[in-house]
Design a protein around this motif. Structure first.
Motif, mmCIF file in Angstrom:
data_model
loop_
_atom_site.group_PDB
_atom_site.id
_atom_site.type_symbol
_atom_site.label_atom_id
_atom_site.label_comp_id
_atom_site.label_asym_id
_atom_site.label_seq_id
_atom_site.Cartn_x
_atom_site.Cartn_y
_atom_site.Cartn_z
ATOM 1 N N LYS A 173 9.301 7.773 18.561
ATOM 2 C CA LYS A 173 8.145 8.297 17.840
ATOM 3 C C LYS A 173 8.503 8.455 16.370
ATOM 4 O O LYS A 173 9.609 8.904 16.050
ATOM 5 C CB LYS A 173 7.710 9.654 18.406
ATOM 6 N N PRO A 174 7.583 8.116 15.478
ATOM 7 C CA PRO A 174 7.890 8.255 14.052
ATOM 8 C C PRO A 174 8.106 9.705 13.633
ATOM 9 O O PRO A 174 8.811 9.973 12.662
ATOM 10 C CB PRO A 174 6.664 7.642 13.366
ATOM 11 N N GLU A 175 7.516 10.635 14.363
ATOM 12 C CA GLU A 175 7.646 12.049 14.002
ATOM 13 C C GLU A 175 8.989 12.650 14.418
ATOM 14 O O GLU A 175 9.469 13.594 13.793
ATOM 15 C CB GLU A 175 6.523 12.873 14.656
ATOM 16 N N SER A 176 9.587 12.125 15.485
ATOM 17 C CA SER A 176 10.775 12.786 16.039
ATOM 18 C C SER A 176 11.908 11.846 16.419
ATOM 19 O O SER A 176 12.961 12.299 16.870
ATOM 20 C CB SER A 176 10.370 13.605 17.274
ATOM 21 N N GLY A 177 11.708 10.547 16.274
ATOM 22 C CA GLY A 177 12.769 9.600 16.599
ATOM 23 C C GLY A 177 12.752 9.184 18.062
ATOM 24 O O GLY A 177 11.718 9.229 18.733
ATOM 25 N N PHE A 178 13.915 8.792 18.562
ATOM 26 C CA PHE A 178 14.010 8.280 19.928
ATOM 27 C C PHE A 178 13.764 9.376 20.958
ATOM 28 O O PHE A 178 14.155 10.536 20.766
ATOM 29 C CB PHE A 178 15.384 7.651 20.166
ATOM 30 N N LEU A 179 13.126 8.988 22.063
ATOM 31 C CA LEU A 179 12.935 9.913 23.175
ATOM 32 C C LEU A 179 14.280 10.197 23.836
ATOM 33 O O LEU A 179 15.203 9.382 23.789
ATOM 34 C CB LEU A 179 11.968 9.313 24.200
ATOM 35 N N ASN A 180 14.381 11.335 24.485
ATOM 36 C CA ASN A 180 15.642 11.719 25.125
ATOM 37 C C ASN A 180 15.913 10.944 26.409
ATOM 38 O O ASN A 180 17.061 10.836 26.840
ATOM 39 C CB ASN A 180 15.643 13.218 25.426
ATOM 40 N N TYR A 181 14.857 10.418 27.027
ATOM 41 C CA TYR A 181 15.016 9.739 28.310
ATOM 42 C C TYR A 181 15.451 8.291 28.115
ATOM 43 O O TYR A 181 15.077 7.632 27.142
ATOM 44 C CB TYR A 181 13.709 9.783 29.099
ATOM 45 N N ARG A 182 16.227 7.797 29.089
ATOM 46 C CA ARG A 182 16.685 6.413 29.084
ATOM 47 C C ARG A 182 16.334 5.745 30.407
ATOM 48 O O ARG A 182 16.123 6.423 31.420
ATOM 49 C CB ARG A 182 18.205 6.352 28.863
ATOM 50 N N TRP A 183 16.304 4.418 30.376
ATOM 51 C CA TRP A 183 16.039 3.676 31.605
ATOM 52 C C TRP A 183 17.316 3.634 32.424
ATOM 53 O O TRP A 183 18.182 2.788 32.239
ATOM 54 C CB TRP A 183 15.499 2.283 31.288
ATOM 55 N N GLU A 184 17.393 4.598 33.340
ATOM 56 C CA GLU A 184 18.540 4.755 34.226
ATOM 57 C C GLU A 184 18.023 5.085 35.617
ATOM 58 O O GLU A 184 17.043 5.820 35.763
ATOM 59 C CB GLU A 184 19.469 5.861 33.715
ATOM 60 N N GLY A 185 18.678 4.549 36.645
ATOM 61 C CA GLY A 185 18.165 4.660 38.000
ATOM 62 C C GLY A 185 17.226 3.506 38.262
ATOM 63 O O GLY A 185 16.456 3.101 37.380
ATOM 64 N N TYR A 186 17.262 2.936 39.456
ATOM 65 C CA TYR A 186 16.460 1.746 39.731
ATOM 66 C C TYR A 186 14.970 2.034 39.587
ATOM 67 O O TYR A 186 14.464 3.035 40.092
ATOM 68 C CB TYR A 186 16.744 1.219 41.135
ATOM 69 N N ASP A 187 14.274 1.137 38.905
ATOM 70 C CA ASP A 187 12.844 1.294 38.682
ATOM 71 C C ASP A 187 12.282 -0.004 38.116
ATOM 72 O O ASP A 187 12.928 -1.059 38.185
ATOM 73 C CB ASP A 187 12.557 2.474 37.742
ATOM 74 N N GLU A 188 11.099 0.079 37.529
ATOM 75 C CA GLU A 188 10.437 -1.108 36.988
ATOM 76 C C GLU A 188 11.146 -1.693 35.778
ATOM 77 O O GLU A 188 10.771 -2.772 35.292
ATOM 78 C CB GLU A 188 8.984 -0.773 36.627
ATOM 79 N N GLU A 206 25.556 -7.590 27.766
ATOM 80 C CA GLU A 206 25.638 -7.558 29.226
ATOM 81 C C GLU A 206 26.001 -6.171 29.734
ATOM 82 O O GLU A 206 25.621 -5.777 30.839
ATOM 83 C CB GLU A 206 26.661 -8.585 29.716
ATOM 84 N N SER A 207 26.716 -5.425 28.918
ATOM 85 C CA SER A 207 27.128 -4.079 29.321
ATOM 86 C C SER A 207 25.937 -3.155 29.543
ATOM 87 O O SER A 207 26.029 -2.177 30.301
ATOM 88 C CB SER A 207 28.057 -3.478 28.265
ATOM 89 N N ALA A 208 24.801 -3.444 28.901
ATOM 90 C CA ALA A 208 23.616 -2.599 29.081
ATOM 91 C C ALA A 208 23.100 -2.699 30.510
ATOM 92 O O ALA A 208 22.734 -1.692 31.130
ATOM 93 C CB ALA A 208 22.524 -3.003 28.091
ATOM 94 N N TYR A 209 23.071 -3.919 31.034
ATOM 95 C CA TYR A 209 22.617 -4.109 32.420
ATOM 96 C C TYR A 209 23.589 -3.441 33.387
ATOM 97 O O TYR A 209 23.180 -2.772 34.342
ATOM 98 C CB TYR A 209 22.493 -5.596 32.729
ATOM 99 N N ALA A 210 24.883 -3.602 33.137
ATOM 100 C CA ALA A 210 25.888 -2.984 34.002
ATOM 101 C C ALA A 210 25.772 -1.467 33.973
ATOM 102 O O ALA A 210 25.906 -0.796 35.010
ATOM 103 C CB ALA A 210 27.281 -3.423 33.569
ATOM 104 N N ALA A 211 25.497 -0.912 32.788
ATOM 105 C CA ALA A 211 25.348 0.541 32.668
ATOM 106 C C ALA A 211 24.125 1.022 33.439
ATOM 107 O O ALA A 211 24.144 2.091 34.067
ATOM 108 C CB ALA A 211 25.244 0.935 31.200
ATOM 109 N N TRP A 212 23.048 0.234 33.378
ATOM 110 C CA TRP A 212 21.845 0.588 34.135
ATOM 111 C C TRP A 212 22.120 0.541 35.639
ATOM 112 O O TRP A 212 21.808 1.482 36.372
ATOM 113 C CB TRP A 212 20.709 -0.365 33.763
ATOM 114 N N ALA A 213 22.722 -0.551 36.113
ATOM 115 C CA ALA A 213 22.987 -0.711 37.542
ATOM 116 C C ALA A 213 23.958 0.349 38.061
ATOM 117 O O ALA A 213 23.934 0.694 39.248
ATOM 118 C CB ALA A 213 23.533 -2.106 37.821
ATOM 119 N N ALA A 214 24.788 0.877 37.188
ATOM 120 C CA ALA A 214 25.739 1.918 37.599
ATOM 121 C C ALA A 214 25.035 3.211 37.988
ATOM 122 O O ALA A 214 25.646 4.084 38.623
ATOM 123 C CB ALA A 214 26.740 2.186 36.473
ATOM 124 N N THR A 215 23.755 3.332 37.638
ATOM 125 C CA THR A 215 23.003 4.549 37.967
ATOM 126 C C THR A 215 22.163 4.386 39.238
ATOM 127 O O THR A 215 21.401 5.287 39.592
ATOM 128 C CB THR A 215 22.071 4.938 36.798
#
Length: 352
Positions: A173-188, A206-215
């Motif tokens: 968001k331009p008012e506050s920057g990045f949201l605190n939540y991340r795409w972690e845990g299997y989902d869409e 590639e490490s981003a995908y591995a980090a996601w799958a680790a959750t």
């Protein structure tokens, strides 16, 4: 007891046609934006717009829409997103190649001070890429569709969306920057990470995908071992664009299945949960199931047959851990047809 009548191909096509008509009638033809839901003064959803872009080729093939009309609608949509304001200003349409989740239906500017959504942008870009692949004629309009679809995909800055973290953030968001939540845990976000990895200009490492799958959470429920995600839509959306049968990442290889089989198992878990009906809702069962993100009758607390029931409005309902307020989304069952027709068709038989 109501007799079971076999659903015919014609009835399935009628259901598909009626569903597609939402995109046909609830869209601003000038900019291609699709309203999030049919409520007065409601904004457009870029996720719905991406689904519309993906549905136009299907509609042409099914005879629900002419080829020329689909080209015109698609081109209007892609031109709007390419030319709309991109910048840090709070009333822009997007930033860094991503777009705000909700946009004014007429102006296309940010609505409700909503977030710049990485996941909704992924669905929008996937729809654009679908159009770019389908409209392959050597005409000025279809060449422009291909050019714009490619340009939109190339503009998204996926590493920026990581905000120096291992995984991708939900948004900014331009008012506050990045949201605190991340795409972690299997989902869409399966689709999001695949698009990010494949970017020809700003790819995720590639490490981003591995980090996601680790959750991920591998669970056993109602007799099925599967990669857990509660709402049905999380097991469906990425499959709109990618046929995962026979495709495995390291996690799925370790389990001996693929994401398609995982969605089949998740569908059966939903079916068995409704039969078990642990919260004792009336009518839940083999012909009444399907918990997912949907509107609901709340927010309210009502005494139903001597039981205090809390009802929600829009919520991502799921099984087996909830939330579950007894709200069934029939579309979630219909969308499970590719994964488990043997338990979906009886529901459609019952409802149609």
């Amino acid at each position: 007891m109501r007799p079971i009548i076999r659903t015919t191909d014609a009835e399935l096509e009628k259901l598909q046609h009626a569903s597609f008509n939402y995109f046909l009638h609830e869209t601003n033809p000038a900019n291609g934006l699709v309203i999030d839901k049919t409520e007065a003064d409601w904004p457009a959803s870029i996720a719905a717009t991406g689904l519309a872009l993906a549905s136009y080729p299907v509609a042409v093939e099914r005879g629900f829409m002419s080829h020329d009309a689909a080209v015109k609608r698609t081109l209007a949509t892609l031109r709007f997103f390419w030319n709309s304001p991109q910048g840090p200003e709070p009333d822009a349409t997007g930033y860094r190649g991503f777009y705000y989740h909700f946009l004014d239906m007429q102006t296309g500017r940010r609505a409700w001070q909503c977030e710049l959504s990485t996941i909704a942008s992924a669905f929008l870009l996937a729809g654009a890429l679908t159009a770019g692949r389908y409209f392959d004629a050597d005409t000025a309009d279809e060449r422009e569709i291909r050019t714009l679809a490619d340009a939109l995909y190339r503009r998204a800055d996926w590493p920026w969306a990581q905000n120096q973290g291992a995984t991708v953030t939900h948004g900014w968001k331009p008012e506050s920057g990045f949201l605190n939540y991340r795409w972690e845990g299997y989902d869409e976000a399966l689709l999001l990470y695949i698009l990010g990895l494949g970017s020809p200009t700003h790819p995720l490492p590639e490490s981003a995908y591995a980090a996601w799958a680790a959750t991920y959470r591998w669970e056993h429920s109602y007799g099925y071992d599967y990669l857990y995600a509660g709402p049905l839509f999380t097991h469906q959306l990425s499959h709109i664009w990618i046929d995962f049968r026979g495709i495995q990442d390291a996690f799925m290889r370790s389990k001996g299945i693929d994401y398609f089989e995982n969605s089949r198992r998740a569908t059966y878990v939903q079916h068995e949960y409704a039969i078990d009906n642990p919260l004792k809702f009336a009518h839940f069962g083999g012909h009444c199931w399907g918990l997912t993100a949907s509107e609901g009758p709340g927010p309210d607390t009502i005494n139903v047959a001597g039981i205090e029931r809390q009802f929600f409005d829009y919520l991502a309902r799921g099984v087996p851990y909830g939330p579950d307020d007894g709200t069934i989304a029939p579309w979630a069952v219909a969308a499970s047809l590719p994964f488990a027709p043997e338990i979906v068709l009886p529901v459609l038989d019952y409802c149609i």
